[in-house]
Design a protein around this motif. Structure first.
Motif: not given
Length: 357
Positions: A123, A261, A285-287, A289, A319, A341
């Protein structure tokens, strides 16, 4: 694996000027598998998968995305006036204990010094501030970007309003609508209102102020006529609020894109703010998680749509790091899927999905 669609080691301006790393590498797009087209937001697309607003900074990035098979991709959010980028760095890897980020139980993360060797599991935090060129510059570039879409590919243009000091809500709504009008002038077939951006007075995201959201959508619709519109939103914890958002979408839009995010504080190993500058203690926050949140929103939107017989389409985001993640979203009810991401580090992701379709 080296980044494909954005190089975090370079500034935003350097990335904008240099173009996506994948075009400067010896890698070549793989031969495409023949796919039957399907309807999405009123248009025929080969693979209902692509990249959301963020990594695709300009027409050069859009060209690369389409060449590599990301058939439904979105030009990075534009504004009705030029707007600067946050200071460098803008992207950092973060450490998440466990597989999922839940901001209510983990309100703070620590930035890492290096990226994981497995890009399917990590992430990141990103903090750009939604920079924009002048309308004249981005309008010309958007027209160029549109020329790179081949049959079965769809370019979406994202836009937003700008919060200014001492601004009234009416002024903010008009600025949002001005950005919509300027976007429509480019001839883009589908527009996306980025409602997952700061609200007037820094009261949070626009999409969480549903009165403002409805007013913005009403004015946008008056400006763009029958041009298809997608609403980009964040994660709703309150199901009643999500139900109202869905009702607004049913009246003013053809699609809902979720999620953007999840925001938490990000610090360095010394416990100090990781990203320099004012108002950057918290960042998105991205990815991997946040996948749970994207899937949760997709399922809830699907259930609400079915219950009320709404017609809007669902664009699942959050994600999507592997081909299997794409199918998780489709099974959850997404009509199309986008990956930021995952695609940034894996230019073969669209091809890997197409091979499994």
């Amino acid at each position: 694996m080296q980044p494909a669609f954005y190089d975090p080691a370079l500034s935003y301006e350097e990335n904008y000027k240099n173009g996506p790393p994948i075009l400067r590498s010896p890698e070549k797009p793989p031969a495409r598998k023949a796919l039957s087209t399907q309807r999405h937001i009123g248009f025929d697309v080969r693979l209902p998968f692509g990249i959301p607003p963020g990594p695709l900074l300009n027409s050069t990035y859009m060209k690369a995305a389409f060449e590599w098979g990301f058939d439904v991709s979105t030009y990075k959010t534009v504004r009705a006036a030029a707007f600067p980028c946050h200071p460098f760095p803008n992207v950092l890897p973060v450490i998440i204990d466990g597989d999922e980020l839940h901001p209510e139980t983990t309100p703070r993360l620590t930035a890492s010094d290096h990226y994981s060797s497995d890009p399917t599991t990590f992430s990141i935090t990103n903090s750009f501030g939604v920079p924009s060129r002048t309308p004249q510059e981005w309008q010309e570039d958007v027209v160029k970007a549109l020329s790179y879409a081949s049959d079965g590919q769809l370019m979406i243009l994202s836009f937003m309003g700008t919060v200014r000091p001492n601004q009234t809500q009416t002024e903010f709504i008009n600025d949002f609508a001005d950005a919509a009008s300027l976007s429509k002038e480019t001839g883009t077939k589908v527009l996306e209102a980025n409602l997952s951006c700061p609200n007037i007075g820094n009261e949070g995201l626009v999409c969480f102020n549903l009165d403002a959201t409805e007013a913005v959508c009403k004015e946008i619709r008056q400006r763009i006529g029958d041009t298809p519109l997608i609403l980009k939103v964040g994660y709703y914890q309150n199901e009643d609020e999500l139900a109202r958002l869905a009702n607004i979408a049913s009246r003013y839009a053809q699609g809902v894109a979720a999620i953007n995010t999840l925001q938490v504080e990000v610090v360095n190993e010394q416990g100090k703010q990781a990203l320099p500058g004012e108002n950057r203690m918290k960042s998105g926050i991205c990815g991997a998680g946040i996948q749970w949140a994207g899937l949760d929103m997709t399922r809830k939107l699907f259930d609400i749509r079915k219950k009320h017989k709404y017609n809007f389409e669902i664009i699942g985001i959050g994600g999507v790091m592997t081909a299997d993640d794409y199918f998780l979203y489709r099974e959850a009810g997404a009509d199309s899927v986008q990956s930021a991401t995952g695609a940034m580090w894996n230019p073969y992701l669209a091809n890997e999905i197409a091979e499994k379709v």
